[in-house]
Design a protein around this motif. Structure first.
Motif, PDB file in Angstrom:
ATOM      1  N   ALA A 129      25.992 168.031  82.164  1.00 20.56           N
ATOM      2  CA  ALA A 129      27.293 168.315  81.563  1.00 20.56           C
ATOM      3  C   ALA A 129      28.387 168.043  82.595  1.00 20.56           C
ATOM      4  CB  ALA A 129      27.337 169.771  81.085  1.00 20.56           C
ATOM      5  N   GLY A 130      28.252 166.937  83.308  1.00 19.29           N
ATOM      6  CA  GLY A 130      29.214 166.662  84.384  1.00 19.29           C
ATOM      7  C   GLY A 130      29.191 167.786  85.399  1.00 19.29           C
ATOM      8  N   ASP A 189      28.737 169.667  88.753  1.00 19.15           N
ATOM      9  CA  ASP A 189      28.730 169.417  90.186  1.00 19.15           C
ATOM     10  C   ASP A 189      27.716 170.301  90.885  1.00 19.15           C
ATOM     11  OD1 ASP A 189      30.771 167.550  91.414  1.00 19.15           O
ATOM     12  OD2 ASP A 189      31.910 168.514  89.805  1.00 19.15           O
ATOM     13  N   GLN A 219      38.844 174.655  82.959  1.00 19.79           N
ATOM     14  CA  GLN A 219      37.737 175.098  82.105  1.00 19.79           C
ATOM     15  C   GLN A 219      37.010 176.273  82.753  1.00 19.79           C
ATOM     16  OE1 GLN A 219      34.669 172.145  81.129  1.00 19.79           O
ATOM     17  NE2 GLN A 219      34.577 173.076  79.094  1.00 19.79           N
ATOM     18  N   THR A 250      34.216 174.070  88.433  1.00 19.73           N
ATOM     19  CA  THR A 250      34.640 174.020  89.832  1.00 19.73           C
ATOM     20  C   THR A 250      36.163 173.943  89.950  1.00 19.73           C
ATOM     21  OG1 THR A 250      34.253 171.652  89.695  1.00 19.73           O
ATOM     22  CG2 THR A 250      32.545 172.954  90.750  1.00 19.73           C
ATOM     23  N   GLU A 265      37.865 165.989  85.588  1.00 22.89           N
ATOM     24  CA  GLU A 265      37.552 164.852  86.432  1.00 22.89           C
ATOM     25  C   GLU A 265      38.351 163.632  85.981  1.00 22.89           C
ATOM     26  OE1 GLU A 265      34.684 166.866  86.065  1.00 22.89           O
ATOM     27  OE2 GLU A 265      34.167 167.124  88.178  1.00 22.89           O
TER      28      GLU A 265
END
Ligand code: ARG
Length: 249
Positions: A89-90, A92, A138, A142, A179
């Motif tokens: 889910a993208g 990091d 969100q 991060t 991002e």
């Protein structure tokens, strides 16, 4: 954040995945070009870069891929609890998160993108210009940390990126952090918002597949697929394809 790792079965997910002939992937499909909903032949489908990678993982394991869509903070929780076999889910990889889950090798390196209202593009050009402003991030991402690079910024946390963009359009926040490719995807589908030139430093060392603790065998298998995709130049091909898919929304 404190999390109890490895509740439920302490079996390596690798074994259950092969037994069930199915790998369950958790995602948050509000993040084009990485994962998003798209109408294909009259059917709502979840597509994107992470889905393409997940399909290859399933293919190499010889199992079916089941995608479960949920809010981003719930994605991380479902890996902590072992409710899903993997999450793309993208996400990091970061030392903080590594306390609670396993991470594969990196599959994508993204920069921070700052979305602003198109009419404000000239107003917000440096970090200082955003001083004391309301900034949308969100929940659980991060970007809650990244935000601290903006002096006195007030965080507005929401579970869905679509709602963050709506907040921006309706003047409830002055900027949204996501991002860069995601910012670009939203901007190309919505002329009220644009990607600003403001540069912020990302937290974490890149996107990775999250796997429940105790599933080292599954992690090794996933890393094998990632290595193959890198060797074959497939990851670059997937990002190009995913960008094209999200541009044609
Ligand atoms: N890369 C950021 C993180 O790891 C945000 C990811 C949000 N992903 C999503 N599918 N909405 O926290």
């Amino acid at each position: 954040m404190t999390v109890l790792a490895g509740c439920g079965s302490n079996k390596d997910k690798y074994d259950t995945v092969l037994e069930n002939k199915k790998i369950v992937m958790a995602t948050s499909a509000d993040y084009p070009p990485f994962e998003f909903h798209k109408d294909i032949d009259g059917k709502d489908q979840i597509v994107g870069y992470d889905i393409m990678v997940a399909q290859e993982i399933a293919k190499d394991l010889g199992v079916e891929l089941e995608i479960q869509d949920m809010k981003f903070d719930v994605v991380l929780e479902s890996i902590n609890k072992g409710n899903a076999d993997m999450a793309l889910a993208g996400i990091d990889r970061s030392p903080e998160r590594e306390k609670a889950m396993l991470f594969s090798d990196i599959i994508y390196q993204a920069e921070v993108g700052v979305l602003v209202r198109a009419e404000d593009a000239d107003k917000y050009k440096s970090i200082e210009d955003l001083k004391g402003k309301k900034v949308g991030v969100q929940s659980g991402s991060t970007f809650e940390e990244v935000l601290k690079q903006i002096p006195d910024a007030q965080a507005d946390r929401l579970p869905k990126v679509n709602d963050l963009v709506l907040s921006l359009e309706t003047n409830r926040v002055d900027a949204v952090l996501v991002e860069k490719p995601v910012a670009a995807a939203y901007a190309s589908n919505n002329n009220k918002v644009t990607v600003s030139s403001i540069a912020l430093k990302p937290i974490g060392d890149g996107y990775s597949v999250a796997i429940p603790k105790g599933s080292d065998k599954l992690k090794d298998a996933i890393n094998k697929t990632i290595k193959r995709l890198k060797d074959e130049g497939k990851l670059d091909q997937f990002i190009t394809e995913a960008n094209a898919l999200s541009d044609s929304q």
